[in-house]
Design a protein around this motif. Sequence first.
Motif, PDB file in Angstrom:
ATOM      1  N   ILE A 103     210.956 -39.879  16.937  1.00  0.00           N
ATOM      2  CA  ILE A 103     210.395 -38.741  17.933  1.00  0.00           C
ATOM      3  C   ILE A 103     210.486 -37.608  17.450  1.00  0.00           C
ATOM      4  CG2 ILE A 103     210.836 -37.837  20.390  1.00  0.00           C
ATOM      5  CD1 ILE A 103     212.779 -40.936  19.698  1.00  0.00           C
ATOM      6  N   GLN A 104     208.986 -37.099  17.597  1.00  0.00           N
ATOM      7  CA  GLN A 104     209.062 -35.489  17.136  1.00  0.00           C
ATOM      8  C   GLN A 104     209.573 -34.644  18.190  1.00  0.00           C
ATOM      9  OE1 GLN A 104     205.070 -34.338  16.041  1.00  0.00           O
ATOM     10  NE2 GLN A 104     205.839 -32.278  15.622  1.00  0.00           N
ATOM     11  N   CYS A 105     210.777 -34.094  17.943  1.00  0.00           N
ATOM     12  CA  CYS A 105     211.373 -33.356  18.872  1.00  0.00           C
ATOM     13  C   CYS A 105     212.585 -32.349  18.181  1.00  0.00           C
ATOM     14  CB  CYS A 105     211.997 -34.225  19.934  1.00  0.00           C
ATOM     15  SG  CYS A 105     213.256 -35.180  19.577  1.00  0.00           S
ATOM     16  N   PRO A 110     214.923 -34.655  24.206  1.00  0.00           N
ATOM     17  CA  PRO A 110     214.358 -35.552  25.339  1.00  0.00           C
ATOM     18  C   PRO A 110     215.115 -36.868  25.484  1.00  0.00           C
ATOM     19  CG  PRO A 110     213.182 -35.823  23.245  1.00  0.00           C
ATOM     20  CD  PRO A 110     214.160 -34.679  23.073  1.00  0.00           C
ATOM     21  N   LEU A 111     216.362 -37.185  24.666  1.00  0.00           N
ATOM     22  CA  LEU A 111     217.052 -38.318  24.543  1.00  0.00           C
ATOM     23  C   LEU A 111     218.413 -38.341  25.373  1.00  0.00           C
ATOM     24  CD1 LEU A 111     215.704 -39.043  21.005  1.00  0.00           C
ATOM     25  CD2 LEU A 111     215.428 -40.475  22.930  1.00  0.00           C
ATOM     26  N   ARG A 114     219.270 -40.356  28.402  1.00  0.00           N
ATOM     27  CA  ARG A 114     219.387 -42.160  28.412  1.00  0.00           C
ATOM     28  C   ARG A 114     220.447 -42.202  27.252  1.00  0.00           C
ATOM     29  NH1 ARG A 114     218.889 -45.327  29.971  1.00  0.00           N
ATOM     30  NH2 ARG A 114     217.255 -46.793  29.319  1.00  0.00           N
TER      31      ARG A 114
ATOM     32  N   LEU B   9     212.906 -41.692  26.844  1.00  0.00           N
ATOM     33  CA  LEU B   9     212.632 -40.337  26.687  1.00  0.00           C
ATOM     34  C   LEU B   9     212.395 -39.973  28.151  1.00  0.00           C
ATOM     35  CD1 LEU B   9     209.733 -40.732  24.271  1.00  0.00           C
ATOM     36  CD2 LEU B   9     212.004 -39.561  23.722  1.00  0.00           C
ATOM     37  N   THR B  10     212.956 -38.425  28.209  1.00  0.00           N
ATOM     38  CA  THR B  10     212.927 -37.653  29.550  1.00  0.00           C
ATOM     39  C   THR B  10     212.264 -36.399  29.484  1.00  0.00           C
ATOM     40  OG1 THR B  10     214.967 -36.758  29.469  1.00  0.00           O
ATOM     41  CG2 THR B  10     214.860 -38.899  30.481  1.00  0.00           C
ATOM     42  N   ASN B  12     213.316 -33.694  31.236  1.00  0.00           N
ATOM     43  CA  ASN B  12     214.009 -32.778  32.100  1.00  0.00           C
ATOM     44  C   ASN B  12     214.285 -31.493  31.281  1.00  0.00           C
ATOM     45  OD1 ASN B  12     215.849 -33.781  30.481  1.00  0.00           O
ATOM     46  ND2 ASN B  12     217.262 -34.182  32.303  1.00  0.00           N
ATOM     47  N   ILE B  13     213.938 -31.259  30.051  1.00  0.00           N
ATOM     48  CA  ILE B  13     214.271 -29.855  29.390  1.00  0.00           C
ATOM     49  C   ILE B  13     213.476 -29.124  29.742  1.00  0.00           C
ATOM     50  CG2 ILE B  13     213.087 -30.560  27.264  1.00  0.00           C
ATOM     51  CD1 ILE B  13     215.533 -29.020  25.929  1.00  0.00           C
ATOM     52  N   ARG B  19     214.480 -34.617  36.934  1.00  0.00           N
ATOM     53  CA  ARG B  19     214.759 -35.929  36.390  1.00  0.00           C
ATOM     54  C   ARG B  19     213.782 -36.120  35.167  1.00  0.00           C
ATOM     55  NH1 ARG B  19     214.513 -41.860  37.955  1.00  0.00           N
ATOM     56  NH2 ARG B  19     216.186 -42.801  36.620  1.00  0.00           N
ATOM     57  N   PHE B  21     211.528 -38.364  34.390  1.00  0.00           N
ATOM     58  CA  PHE B  21     211.743 -39.773  34.329  1.00  0.00           C
ATOM     59  C   PHE B  21     211.323 -40.930  35.363  1.00  0.00           C
ATOM     60  CE2 PHE B  21     213.966 -43.795  33.254  1.00  0.00           C
ATOM     61  CZ  PHE B  21     213.634 -44.316  32.069  1.00  0.00           C
ATOM     62  N   MET B 117     207.395 -34.700  21.508  1.00  0.00           N
ATOM     63  CA  MET B 117     208.148 -34.113  22.333  1.00  0.00           C
ATOM     64  C   MET B 117     208.577 -32.587  22.313  1.00  0.00           C
ATOM     65  SD  MET B 117     207.969 -36.599  24.586  1.00  0.00           S
ATOM     66  CE  MET B 117     209.247 -35.984  25.544  1.00  0.00           C
TER      67      MET B 117
END
Lengths: 216, 125
Positions: A103-105, A110-111, A114, B9-10, B12-13, B19, B21, B117
């Motif tokens: 993932i490009q972040c 974003p993880l 989860r 992946l979410t 929410n930032i 959420r 998601f 992201m």
Amino acid sequence: MFPTPDLSHLTRNDYNQIYEPDADSFLLLDALELKLNEILEQKPFIIFEFGSGSGLITTFVAKHFCLTSCLFFAIDINPYACYSTKRTFQQNNLHKKHCLNIIQCNLADPLIDRLSSKVDLILFNPPYVPTETSDVKEVIERTYAGGKQGIEVIEKAIEQASRLLSSKGLFYMVALEENNFDTLKELANQVGLNIDIILKRRTLIERLFVVQFQRK
Amino acid sequence: MKLITHNMLTSNILKGVTRGFPLKIKADKMEHISVDYNRDFIARIIPRIEYDALRAAVNDLGLNESLPEAMSETLQQDDEFLKTMHKVLLEYEVEEGELICPETGRKFPISKGIPNMLLQETEVS
């Protein structure tokens, strides 16, 4: 000693866009090898690398530290690094055994939700060089620019790692003497992590060490 | 990008998002790449999957895969179900397309199979 993963597919052109593995990268590989038994005992299943660059470290771990199929996460802010990580994993024929998510972040943004408390092994060769700011434009600069005391990115990574780590999970990170171990220890303590130095090395230009973090 | 990646992946930032998601998916180019079936591996992954989000992704992409409405402990031992999950989670690859924040509509491009992201500083909460 484990052999270094095959990087023969990466050329000078690639290294204009991504960090070329250097003494700090190899120090992290050596530190991991030193901790081989401890890591194998944990039977890591979910493995996460911050700033995977060429993919050297994730690939090394997949090759030597995972007896069964594992779930890998590799992130980088640099798209070339993301593609390089994917290529290196494939070049070493690991994509058939393991599942690699790229993932490009920025860090684990974003993880985090989860993967909270689910990651068994975290790896990071961070931008640790003290610079005026870590907020630099050129992707290649972002591979080393650590901002004040070299710890602007490190500080965020430690905080995120404290949320990602599973109960017995391990986090290995390279650091520079100027980052200051006592500062790192304070950052770790603030988020409920223990920290130990497991390997030190002096190169021509830097004094480096590798730390291991674990939940208290 | 595989659907297992999407499942983790979410967004929410993003400012104002609670959420974030599951993200919606739009695919412009998709591939099906076969992966050796490993029963133990998929059985180990399934408890970590948000099942409703996976079903939503299958629906977004219009995949012709039948996933039962709800997951159960019995299903997690069922070979047919495990094989379908293997295929859905690990074999479909979105090469080009986008992920979309369910709350703000912010689009995240997927290029050469990798989702981007990254956010501008002004977008972050």
